[in-house]
Design a protein around this motif. Structure first.
Motif, PDB file in Angstrom:
ATOM      1  N   HIS A   1      50.850  53.615  64.666  1.00  0.00           N
ATOM      2  CA  HIS A   1      52.057  53.017  65.232  1.00  0.00           C
ATOM      3  C   HIS A   1      52.372  53.700  66.556  1.00  0.00           C
ATOM      4  N   CYS A   2      53.022  52.970  67.421  1.00  0.00           N
ATOM      5  CA  CYS A   2      53.560  53.551  68.646  1.00  0.00           C
ATOM      6  C   CYS A   2      54.932  54.169  68.309  1.00  0.00           C
ATOM      7  N   THR A   3      55.455  55.006  69.188  1.00  0.00           N
ATOM      8  CA  THR A   3      56.781  55.587  68.941  1.00  0.00           C
ATOM      9  C   THR A   3      57.870  54.522  68.980  1.00  0.00           C
ATOM     10  N   CYS A   4      57.590  53.355  69.576  1.00  0.00           N
ATOM     11  CA  CYS A   4      58.577  52.259  69.610  1.00  0.00           C
ATOM     12  C   CYS A   4      58.635  51.530  68.266  1.00  0.00           C
ATOM     13  N   GLY A   5      57.732  51.875  67.350  1.00  0.00           N
ATOM     14  CA  GLY A   5      57.719  51.247  66.035  1.00  0.00           C
ATOM     15  C   GLY A   5      56.690  50.137  65.901  1.00  0.00           C
TER      16      GLY A   5
ATOM     17  N   ARG B   1      47.945  52.597  75.039  1.00  0.00           N
ATOM     18  CA  ARG B   1      49.185  51.825  75.100  1.00  0.00           C
ATOM     19  C   ARG B   1      49.341  50.951  73.860  1.00  0.00           C
ATOM     20  N   CYS B   2      50.594  50.685  73.488  1.00  0.00           N
ATOM     21  CA  CYS B   2      50.855  49.674  72.476  1.00  0.00           C
ATOM     22  C   CYS B   2      50.904  48.312  73.154  1.00  0.00           C
ATOM     23  N   LYS B   3      51.318  47.291  72.427  1.00  0.00           N
ATOM     24  CA  LYS B   3      51.238  45.934  72.977  1.00  0.00           C
ATOM     25  C   LYS B   3      52.397  45.603  73.916  1.00  0.00           C
ATOM     26  N   GLN B   4      53.405  46.466  73.979  1.00  0.00           N
ATOM     27  CA  GLN B   4      54.589  46.133  74.772  1.00  0.00           C
ATOM     28  C   GLN B   4      54.301  46.212  76.275  1.00  0.00           C
ATOM     29  N   ILE B   5      54.430  45.097  76.957  1.00  0.00           N
ATOM     30  CA  ILE B   5      54.339  45.103  78.415  1.00  0.00           C
ATOM     31  C   ILE B   5      55.483  44.265  78.974  1.00  0.00           C
TER      32      ILE B   5
ATOM     33  N   ILE C   1      55.580  49.225  79.485  1.00  0.00           N
ATOM     34  CA  ILE C   1      56.962  49.698  79.437  1.00  0.00           C
ATOM     35  C   ILE C   1      57.144  50.707  78.310  1.00  0.00           C
ATOM     36  N   CYS C   2      56.045  51.057  77.664  1.00  0.00           N
ATOM     37  CA  CYS C   2      56.171  51.945  76.515  1.00  0.00           C
ATOM     38  C   CYS C   2      55.423  53.250  76.800  1.00  0.00           C
ATOM     39  N   ILE C   3      55.508  54.136  75.841  1.00  0.00           N
ATOM     40  CA  ILE C   3      55.002  55.497  76.036  1.00  0.00           C
ATOM     41  C   ILE C   3      53.475  55.520  76.188  1.00  0.00           C
TER      42      ILE C   3
HETATM   43 ZN   LIG Z   1      55.291  51.079  72.062  1.00  0.00          ZN
END
Ligand SMILES: [Zn+2]
Ligand SMILES: [Zn+2]
Length: 336
Positions: free
Chosen positions: A141-145, A157-161, A168-170
């Protein structure tokens, strides 16, 4: 350049020895500054990830990368061997358990990604939950959940862009993954060394088992040993765990299955006599029918191989004893 128009990639890199085909495809998205790993879908019609890419997809990739078909095909596990009941397949010169791949979840060691930005093949084994190089729990998991998967543009990177394609994520390489004591994942270590054909001393009860059997037996026996009726709480507490956890293998990286594998290994390190005593105790505590799945697995394996291993013999003996000698069960709770 539109993905649809690609004839040949601008930047082509050779595969790393410990890379997967999915990983190579993703790395080329990064090398060529594409906004997503899923470019392969536009190019070949096959989405990412695939457990085993079809030959037609590999042929297309071979042209695109300018790399031989065989070099790309070698980056993914082979088809299950003809003796499929053993649940083995060939991968990079090793026999490995077939069917234990994390299919949807992408698992990463942040410290490995600092060393080199590529996807390591062993991260895809469901029973690998701790990085053997850095002794940290793999991130799923990413820290964003958000669950990590292949919908991304970079391994870190996670999938958030953002809407304009910016992350836009960590940066996952900056995430501190929990350290795991080596003893906790000893079961994982043994399976990896069995896969590598390690000369490490194999306990008698594990001898004669191929790596798929060893993995199954360690998990099943660990699962029994962690039941509350069989004094499981004590074993959990030895790992610092107060409440029993789920212990079936899944795509995640939780510690339950890893502890079951290690506990199974601990039990199978015991001598034959100790193992007989343990089975006798289990028989009395939970009864024959509750032990049946353990017995049927062993009998099935012995039947498939046509040979009895020490372990299958011992378990069959333990089950048979209680079947044939009801007297031996007198006084045991739950028997009648
Ligand atoms: Zn993330
Ligand atoms: Zn690592």
């Amino acid at each position: 350049v539109e993905i649809e128009d690609i004839q040949r990639l601008h930047v082509v890199a050779r595969p790393f020895a410990d890379e997967t085909l999915n990983g190579l495809i993703g790395r080329h998205a990064m090398l060529n500054h594409w906004p997503r790993f899923g470019w392969i879908f536009q190019y070949s019609g096959y989405p990412l990830p695939q457990r085993r890419h079809l030959d037609t997809a590999i042929e297309k990739l071979s042209k695109l990368f300018g790399l031989p078909f065989g070099e790309l095909a070698a980056l993914q596990p082979g088809r299950p061997l003809a003796d499929f009941q053993h649940r083995l397949c060939e991968y990079k010169g090793r026999l490995i358990p077939d069917g234990y791949y994390a299919k949807s979840v992408r698992r990463v060691c942040p410290l490995c990604l600092v060393d080199s930005s590529h996807h390591r093949d062993i991260w895809d084994y469901q029973f690998v939950r701790v990085c053997p190089v850095h002794s940290v729990r793999l991130l799923d998991h990413c820290t964003c959940g958000k669950k990590l998967d292949w919908v991304t543009h970079a391994f870190h990177r996670c999938k958030q862009i953002s809407s304009d394609g910016k992350p836009i994520c960590i940066d996952l390489r900056t995430v501190e993954a929990p350290k795991v004591p080596r003893g906790q994942y000893a079961g994982q270590t043994v399976i990896l060394s069995l896969m590598g054909g390690a000369a490490e001393t194999i306990p008698p009860l594990l001898q004669g088992l191929d790596v798929a059997m060893a993995l199954n037996d360690m998990l099943v026996i660990g699962d029994y040993a962690l039941r509350s009726e069989l004094d499981g709480e004590r074993r959990w507490r030895a790992f610092g765990v107060e409440q029993p956890e789920l212990r079936y293998l899944d795509d995640g990286t939780g510690r339950g299955p890893e502890i079951a594998l290690t506990v199974g290994y601990q039990v199978l390190q015991s001598s034959t006599d100790e193992f007989r005593d343990l089975l006798a105790v289990w028989r009395h505590r939970i009864g024959l029918s509750a032990l049946a799945s353990l017995g049927s697995l062993q009998v099935m394996q012995a039947h498939q191989r046509g040979v009895e291993t020490l372990l299958s013999g011992e378990i069959a003996r333990g089950i048979r004893l209680s079947k044939l000698s009801p007297v031996a069960e007198s006084g045991g709770p739950g028997e009648g």
